[in-house]
Write an enzyme that holds these catalytic residues in place. Structure first.
Site, PDB file in Angstrom:
ATOM      1  N   SER A 120      37.133  91.852 121.645  1.00 46.50           N
ATOM      2  CA  SER A 120      37.007  90.413 121.920  1.00 46.50           C
ATOM      3  C   SER A 120      36.330  89.597 120.830  1.00 46.50           C
ATOM      4  O   SER A 120      36.739  88.482 120.540  1.00 46.50           O
ATOM      5  CB  SER A 120      36.263  90.203 123.231  1.00 46.50           C
ATOM      6  N   HIS A 140      29.295  87.314 124.125  1.00 49.30           N
ATOM      7  CA  HIS A 140      30.156  87.070 122.963  1.00 49.30           C
ATOM      8  C   HIS A 140      29.453  86.238 121.908  1.00 49.30           C
ATOM      9  O   HIS A 140      28.563  85.465 122.206  1.00 49.30           O
ATOM     10  CB  HIS A 140      31.429  86.347 123.414  1.00 49.30           C
ATOM     11  N   ASP A 167      26.940  83.262 127.859  1.00 53.15           N
ATOM     12  CA  ASP A 167      27.288  84.441 128.676  1.00 53.15           C
ATOM     13  C   ASP A 167      26.579  85.693 128.164  1.00 53.15           C
ATOM     14  O   ASP A 167      26.613  86.732 128.813  1.00 53.15           O
ATOM     15  CB  ASP A 167      28.809  84.656 128.731  1.00 53.15           C
TER      16      ASP A 167
END
Ligand SMILES: *[C@@H]1O[C@H](CO)[C@@H](O)[C@H](O)[C@H]1NC(C)=O
Ligand SMILES: *[C@@H]1O[C@H](CO)[C@@H](O)[C@H](O)[C@H]1NC(C)=O
Ligand SMILES: *[C@@H]1O[C@H](CO)[C@@H](O)[C@H](O)[C@H]1NC(C)=O
Ligand SMILES: *[C@@H]1O[C@H](CO)[C@@H](O)[C@H](O)[C@H]1NC(C)=O
Length: 270
Positions: free
Chosen positions: A40, A249, A246
């Site tokens: 990601s 990331h 979050d």
């Protein structure tokens, strides 16, 4: 065997060539191809919150239509724009990653690099992708090989236009001790197989050392990453880069830093 695979891939690229490899507007101008793979954080989640991308493109990630192209999922060159992985990492909401910054920064450092062709191949999906999912013969490995071959087949100079692999992965291998302890072996095998199948045994690889991960075995994976002693494999460190709220990331500002570090690391490979 490797030669055979390569020929098959080339043959395939030529087969689909008349349909999908449409270079109209950008006829073989790409001088330097870069493969982008991993999970990601390579795909890019900067500016993504609650499943929505805020659409903010930092100055350093702006498109340069005549200088920076990307290979689409349909295997044609198009103007590169954020989010770079939108048609590749299709089950996730993509945002800012390191790719555009890398290309912009590299052009500043070395204007003679010529037109850059980015080949996005990273897949984060929901759960991320483990190194075992990138082993030879897997879907992700084959896709990487197929896209690399297609990009090269579009260019005079072929595979020698592939300048480096930028690799950022391992977060999903921090969840259990087995994956962490097998990481070094799997990573080295992946790099070695990829170089062999691309017939580019010296292909420069720049990998990112994790700052943290999804599980508790972060240090073991980091050690494995730093323990790779293959020729032309460089490591850069994500430690200390700012995270999204979050806490999972890299944020857009972090990706801007990382892309720039990637560019300097590549420029230093000579
Ligand atoms: C490529 O695309 C252009 C414009 O989209 C089109 O005019 C052209 O016929 C296409 N060429 C091939 C070989 O498909
Ligand atoms: C994201 O979701 C959380 C929890 O549902 C909420 O508190 C927050 O305000 C949301 N943020 C945005 C930017 O929508
Ligand atoms: C997206 O999800 C579908 C359905 O689960 C799956 O078949 C496909 O492989 C996924 N693709 C990627 C790139 O994650
Ligand atoms: C993204 O990268 C950061 C820094 O390496 C890491 O802490 C985080 O776990 C990664 N996120 C995912 C979902 O892999």
């Amino acid at each position: 065997m490797f030669a055979f695979v390569w020929l098959m891939v080339l043959a395939y690229a030529q087969l689909v060539g008349t349909e999908n490899l449409n270079t109209t507007g950008y006829p073989s101008r790409v001088r330097s191809i870069f493969l982008l793979a991993g999970q990601s954080n390579m795909s890019g989640r900067g500016g993504v919150m609650n499943g929505t991308w805020d659409g903010v493109v930092p100055l350093e990630c702006q498109p340069k239509p005549s200088k920076i192209l990307r290979l689409s999922a349909g295997l044609s060159w198009m103007e590169a724009q954020e989010p770079l992985h939108r048609d590749i990492d299709v089950n996730a909401t993509c945002g800012i990653g390191p790719g555009m910054v890398f290309a912009n920064s590299l052009l500043n450092l070395n204007p003679r690099i010529g037109v850059i062709g980015l080949v996005p191949c990273a897949v984060g999906s929901r759960m991320g992708t483990k190194i075992s999912e990138w082993g030879r013969g897997t879907y992700l490995y084959n896709q990487l090989l197929r896209r690399a071959a297609a990009a090269a087949a579009l260019q005079a100079g072929g595979r020698f236009r592939i300048r480096a692999l930028l690799w950022y992965q391992g977060e999903s291998d921090t969840n259990n001790p087995q994956d962490a302890s097998l990481y070094k072996m799997r990573l080295e095998r992946f790099f070695t197989n990829l170089r062999a199948d691309l017939k580019l045994p010296e292909l420069p690889i720049i990998q990112v050392a994790l700052a943290s991960g999804q599980g508790p075995y972060i240090d073991a994976v980091r050690q494995a990453q730093f323990g790779v002693h293959l020729r032309n494999v460089k490591i850069i460190d994500a430690k200390g880069l700012p995270m999204e709220p979050d806490n999972l990331h890299l944020s857009s500002p972090a990706q801007v830093q990382l892309g720039d570090i990637f560019a300097h690391a590549f420029a230093a490979t000579g």
